[in-house]
Motif scaffolding. Structure first.
Motif, PDB file in Angstrom:
ATOM      1  N   PHE A   1      -1.206   4.839   8.227  1.00  0.00           N
ATOM      2  CA  PHE A   1      -1.604   2.634   8.177  1.00  0.00           C
ATOM      3  C   PHE A   1      -2.484   3.555   9.418  1.00  0.00           C
ATOM      4  O   PHE A   1      -3.575   2.335   9.074  1.00  0.00           O
ATOM      5  CB  PHE A   1      -0.657   2.227   8.537  1.00  0.00           C
ATOM      6  CG  PHE A   1       0.608   1.814   7.875  1.00  0.00           C
ATOM      7  CD1 PHE A   1      -0.069   1.594   6.069  1.00  0.00           C
ATOM      8  CD2 PHE A   1       1.905   1.869   7.849  1.00  0.00           C
ATOM      9  CE1 PHE A   1       1.166   1.562   4.977  1.00  0.00           C
ATOM     10  CE2 PHE A   1       2.909   1.755   6.243  1.00  0.00           C
ATOM     11  CZ  PHE A   1       2.427   1.444   5.512  1.00  0.00           C
TER      12      PHE A   1
ATOM     13  N   VAL B   1       4.892   9.830   0.313  1.00  0.00           N
ATOM     14  CA  VAL B   1       5.495   9.043   1.299  1.00  0.00           C
ATOM     15  C   VAL B   1       5.599   7.918   0.745  1.00  0.00           C
ATOM     16  O   VAL B   1       4.550   7.386   0.347  1.00  0.00           O
ATOM     17  CB  VAL B   1       5.038   9.955   2.479  1.00  0.00           C
ATOM     18  CG1 VAL B   1       4.792  10.948   2.857  1.00  0.00           C
ATOM     19  CG2 VAL B   1       3.747   8.691   3.115  1.00  0.00           C
TER      20      VAL B   1
ATOM     21  N   MET C   1       1.151  -1.205   0.029  1.00  0.00           N
ATOM     22  CA  MET C   1       0.161   0.091   0.067  1.00  0.00           C
ATOM     23  C   MET C   1       0.605   1.181  -0.060  1.00  0.00           C
ATOM     24  O   MET C   1       0.697   2.261  -1.078  1.00  0.00           O
ATOM     25  CB  MET C   1      -1.411   0.162   1.913  1.00  0.00           C
ATOM     26  CG  MET C   1      -1.934  -0.724   1.463  1.00  0.00           C
ATOM     27  SD  MET C   1      -3.353  -1.414   0.347  1.00  0.00           S
ATOM     28  CE  MET C   1      -4.492  -1.120   1.454  1.00  0.00           C
TER      29      MET C   1
ATOM     30  N   PRO D   1      -3.280   5.518   2.271  1.00  0.00           N
ATOM     31  CA  PRO D   1      -1.659   5.253   2.473  1.00  0.00           C
ATOM     32  C   PRO D   1      -0.996   5.389   0.248  1.00  0.00           C
ATOM     33  O   PRO D   1      -0.111   5.539   0.025  1.00  0.00           O
ATOM     34  CB  PRO D   1      -0.879   3.919   2.678  1.00  0.00           C
ATOM     35  CG  PRO D   1      -2.071   3.063   3.728  1.00  0.00           C
ATOM     36  CD  PRO D   1      -3.731   3.645   3.254  1.00  0.00           C
ATOM     37  N   TYR D   2      -2.694   4.667  -0.173  1.00  0.00           N
ATOM     38  CA  TYR D   2      -0.950   4.843  -1.389  1.00  0.00           C
ATOM     39  C   TYR D   2      -1.460   5.923  -2.191  1.00  0.00           C
ATOM     40  O   TYR D   2      -1.133   5.991  -4.127  1.00  0.00           O
ATOM     41  CB  TYR D   2      -2.327   3.338  -2.494  1.00  0.00           C
ATOM     42  CG  TYR D   2      -3.727   3.150  -2.625  1.00  0.00           C
ATOM     43  CD1 TYR D   2      -4.473   2.389  -1.339  1.00  0.00           C
ATOM     44  CD2 TYR D   2      -4.407   3.763  -3.071  1.00  0.00           C
ATOM     45  CE1 TYR D   2      -5.484   2.624  -1.449  1.00  0.00           C
ATOM     46  CE2 TYR D   2      -5.344   4.134  -3.129  1.00  0.00           C
ATOM     47  CZ  TYR D   2      -6.335   2.543  -2.419  1.00  0.00           C
ATOM     48  OH  TYR D   2      -7.652   3.225  -2.224  1.00  0.00           O
TER      49      TYR D   2
ATOM     50  N   GLY E   1       2.475   2.141  -3.537  1.00  0.00           N
ATOM     51  CA  GLY E   1       1.153   2.966  -4.156  1.00  0.00           C
ATOM     52  C   GLY E   1      -0.111   1.869  -4.819  1.00  0.00           C
ATOM     53  O   GLY E   1      -0.460   2.289  -5.958  1.00  0.00           O
TER      54      GLY E   1
END
Lengths: 273, 496
Positions: free
Chosen positions: B54, B79, A170, B74-75, A173
């Motif tokens: 997360f 970062v 995740m 997060p994706y 990306g």
């Protein structure tokens, strides 16, 4: 005194005896029977006899077709179930898992009989036509019987997958779908492979389900072998052994093949089945 | 000054009713190397995970370049993280691990088609570009020849380098590092510290680094954020943090230090170990303070020539220096010096004014909000203590039935009244047996303060703390109970 010293090596002795008596000796006997006639002379007639009868090849095809279809359906059902169970944070997920594998604890002849009754009940209600769908009934029975065996190995592998690998994906990306196909699925391949083995191998040979639910209209290779050994003629054990040997070679080859596939997919991954 | 890249506003994260991160406010400037430093369980990793996406905060906001990204998965955040246990993909080789992020990346390409129209579309990176960037990243971590290797065959140090390459290859705006060197041996850790610092200089991106190792933090960071119990204790440069610790926790956590109780006795004068010392800090006279002196800042001279006379009672050789214990009265002071003094030798010490760091006493007394139960008991800190409720009203007394009669003759039933409770640090007795005292809890911290220990006992349910000054050494994580004499419980009516 040295000769009497007990070493770790000796722990293997019972196992070696067991293997010799119940695995190696029968195998040798099968090979011996398969390549001889009733006079114990070397012959290849048993194999010729099997392959030259067109009906036999059809049975072989049906057996593997049935097994393949059952395996595919089992995996397609088992994977999502195992995935959901492995993901759930519920304390009750252990109980759900238990519910899925509970049927394993019941004698499988009984289970098969129960499926049969159920299908006849549906027939009585006019929803399902048993006499038209012997093949389908057999598949339903096989999927039902072997589903727990496919859920368990997949679930076991899924709960062991390192959560941080999923997070890393995740982080780099990948959205949840990409993460599933690029990380979760490849990492759970060992579980899928053992599920395949657990389902594919027995379904090629378990004629009880085919007999019960296929109403003896669906003949698989297991039936063929059984018929030979039941016949009791001078030749029949030799022919039966030859069929068993053919089956053994085919299964061995297919496992070798899927093992190779798995290896390519899963470099340095978990152990093989 | 560079602009703020990350801003945390009042960030809160709660697990099972406990605030692991308790209202953090922090900003980080572009290109900075910031370290979140603290003992395990202080909330530093949770803070990092909230920046990575997360964990979802239970309160507050995360801003990236001024935009609220609190709910961004997060994706979608620019970062990348280097995980504590590397988290490499075991099913992929080195090349595919590093290329993982690049293969997912889409770039917007603009070109003209046959009809002269400008078309913009999203497309994946070309194989050639991925190849180039992967080899550049691998070169950066000195593992160029490893592309085809299986990651599970690599050593810990090599795996860590791959994890770093996998993160930096995506050219993130911020690199998050969660104790990345924790699993390496000392020698390798030192080498990697220098390499990471060098990498930070070359890449010019922001690094947010999490560690419990104070030395690592001091070596690498531009800014250190010291955390404890989900709260920021101090933010500053490594020099500031080391030389000017804000409180006893920071002083104790960052390097060896002597923490002594003192009193301000005049302008730039502080009294501790029964002597007056000059100092540079300015505090109001009469304040009770904590005095911090680093062991290497104390000079040993012959008896009678220094500011305080005492005796060397212990000496241990530590490679470069000797670590000696100097005893004066009841107080023990740690001194580091390259010249050894023999045990038993009577000596004197000198401390320069600029090496005396004075800070407000962390906790002057324990205060609680309590409730009066029955006649003469008060409930606080998960315990019921005997007290004297007549102190709440001047010249009052209790009648035979236990009702309070005020000076004016008014009859009051105090049951259920909320009161403020104050107990001095040295008026609490710690009892070994969990069941023998009035309230019980677990020892969560012990700080040595020269002539006594300051112990913090935390109750299990409501997490109230009893801060206790004691002469005896207890063990962290011990379950104990506390007892307080009725006359030492100071009560005050809560203002309505």
């Amino acid at each position: 005194m040295n000769a009497l010293r007990f070493s770790r090596k000796h722990l293997g002795i019972p196992y070696i005896i067991f293997l010799s008596v119940f695995v190696i000796l029968p195998l040798v006997l099968i090979v011996l029977y398969a390549f001889t006639d009733s006079e114990w002379h070397f012959t290849l007639n048993n194999f010729a006899d099997f392959f030259l009868r067109s009906g036999n090849l059809k049975v072989l095809a049906i057996s593997f077709g049935l097994a393949l279809l059952t395996t595919v359906i089992c995996i397609l059902i088992a994977y999502p179930v195992a995935y959901v169970l492995a993901q759930s944070k519920l304390k009750a997920s252990g109980i759900y898992l238990l519910l899925f594998i509970l049927p394993m604890w019941i004698n499988f002849v009984l289970r098969t009989a129960a499926v049969k009754e159920l299908l006849y009940m549906l027939d009585g209600l006019g929803i399902y036509d048993v006499s038209e769908n012997y093949f389908l009934s057999t598949i339903i029975g096989m999927v039902y019987d072997y589903l727990p065996f496919s859920i368990l190995p997949i679930y076991t592998v899924l709960i062991k997958i390192d959560k941080s690998a999923i997070e890393a994906s995740m982080d780099l990306g990948a959205n949840p779908v990409q993460t599933f196909f690029r990380t979760t699925l490849p990492l759970s391949m060992p579980g899928i492979m053992s599920a395949v083995t657990m389902v594919f191998l027995p379904t090629t040979t378990t004629y009880v389900i085919a007999d019960t639910l296929g109403n003896s209209k669906v003949t698989i290779i297991g039936n063929l072998i059984k018929t030979q050994f039941d016949a009791g003629t001078a030749e029949s054990w030799h022919v039966g052994s030859a069929i068993s040997l053919v089956l053994l070679v085919i299964i061995f080859a297919s496992m070798l093949f899927s093992g190779k596939l798995n290896e390519n997919d899963q470099k340095g991954g978990a152990s093989k089945w | 000054m560079a602009e703020k890249i990350i801003e945390l506003k009042n960030l809160v994260k709660t697990y099972d009713g406990t605030n692991v991160v308790d209202g953090i406010n922090l900003y980080i400037r572009k290109g900075e190397f910031v370290t979140l430093l603290g003992p395990s369980g202080c909330g530093k990793t949770t803070t990092l995970r909230m920046i990575a996406g997360f964990e979802t905060p239970d309160g507050g906001e995360v801003l990236l370049n001024g935009k609220n990204i609190t709910d961004l998965p997060p994706y979608l955040r620019p970062v990348n993280t280097v995980f504590q246990r590397y988290a490499l993909f075991p099913h992929l080789n080195v090349y595919d691990n590093v290329a993982y992020g690049l293969k997912l990346k889409t770039v917007t390409a603009t070109y003209e088609n046959k009809n002269g129209e400008t078309i913009t579309k999203k497309q994946r990176l070309s194989k050639k570009e991925i190849d180039e960037r992967v080899s550049k990243a691998l070169k950066m971590v000195d593992l160029e020849e490893f592309e085809k290797r299986d990651v599970t065959t690599l050593s810990g140090g090599q795996q860590q380098r791959i994890a770093i390459a996998r993160a930096i290859v995506n050219e993130p705006e911020i690199l998050l590092l969660d104790e990345p060197l924790g699993a390496l041996d000392l020698k390798m850790r030192k080498d990697m510290q220098i390499e990471l610092k060098e990498m930070h200089r070359k890449l010019g991106i922001t690094f947010i680094y999490v560690t419990h190792d104070q030395e690592e933090a001091l070596t690498m960071s531009d800014t250190i954020v010291v955390m404890n119990d989900g709260v920021i204790q101090q933010i500053g440069t490594p020099k500031d943090i080391y030389n000017e610790p804000k409180n006893a926790f920071v002083a104790d956590f960052i390097g060896e230090s002597n923490i002594l109780s003192g009193t301000i006795v005049g302008k730039n004068k502080v009294r501790f170990i029964n002597k007056d010392f000059d100092m540079v800090d300015d505090f109001p006279e009469g304040d009770k303070v904590d005095v911090v002196v680093r062991p290497e800042d104390i000079f040993i001279v012959s008896k009678g020539l220094g500011q305080a006379d005492g005796k060397i009672i212990d000496s241990v050789f530590k490679g470069v220096h000797y670590e000696m214990t100097f005893k004066i009265g009841k107080t023990e002071i740690l001194i580091q010096d390259t010249v050894e003094r023999t045990v038993g030798e009577e000596v004197s010490i000198i401390i320069k004014p600029e090496d005396i760091h004075v800070m407000e006493k962390a906790v002057a007394s324990n205060t609680y909000i309590g409730t009066i139960t029955k006649r003469n008991t008060v409930e606080f800190g998960e315990g019921e203590f005997e007290c004297d409720v007549t102190t709440l009203y001047p010249n009052s007394h209790l009648d035979e039935e236990g009702y309070l009669i005020t000076e004016q003759g008014e009859k009051l039933d105090l049951t259920g009244t909320d009161v403020l409770v104050e107990v001095a640090l040295d008026k609490i007795e710690i009892i070994d047996n969990e069941d023998d005292g009035d309230a019980s809890g677990e020892i969560i911290s012990i700080i040595y303060k020269g002539d006594h220990y300051q112990v913090i006992i935390r109750t299990p349910e409501e997490e109230e703390d009893f801060v206790v000054d004691t002469d005896y050494l207890w063990n962290e994580n011990d379950k104990v109970s506390v007892k307080i004499k009725p006359e030492d419980i100071k009560l005050k009516l809560k203002e309505k």
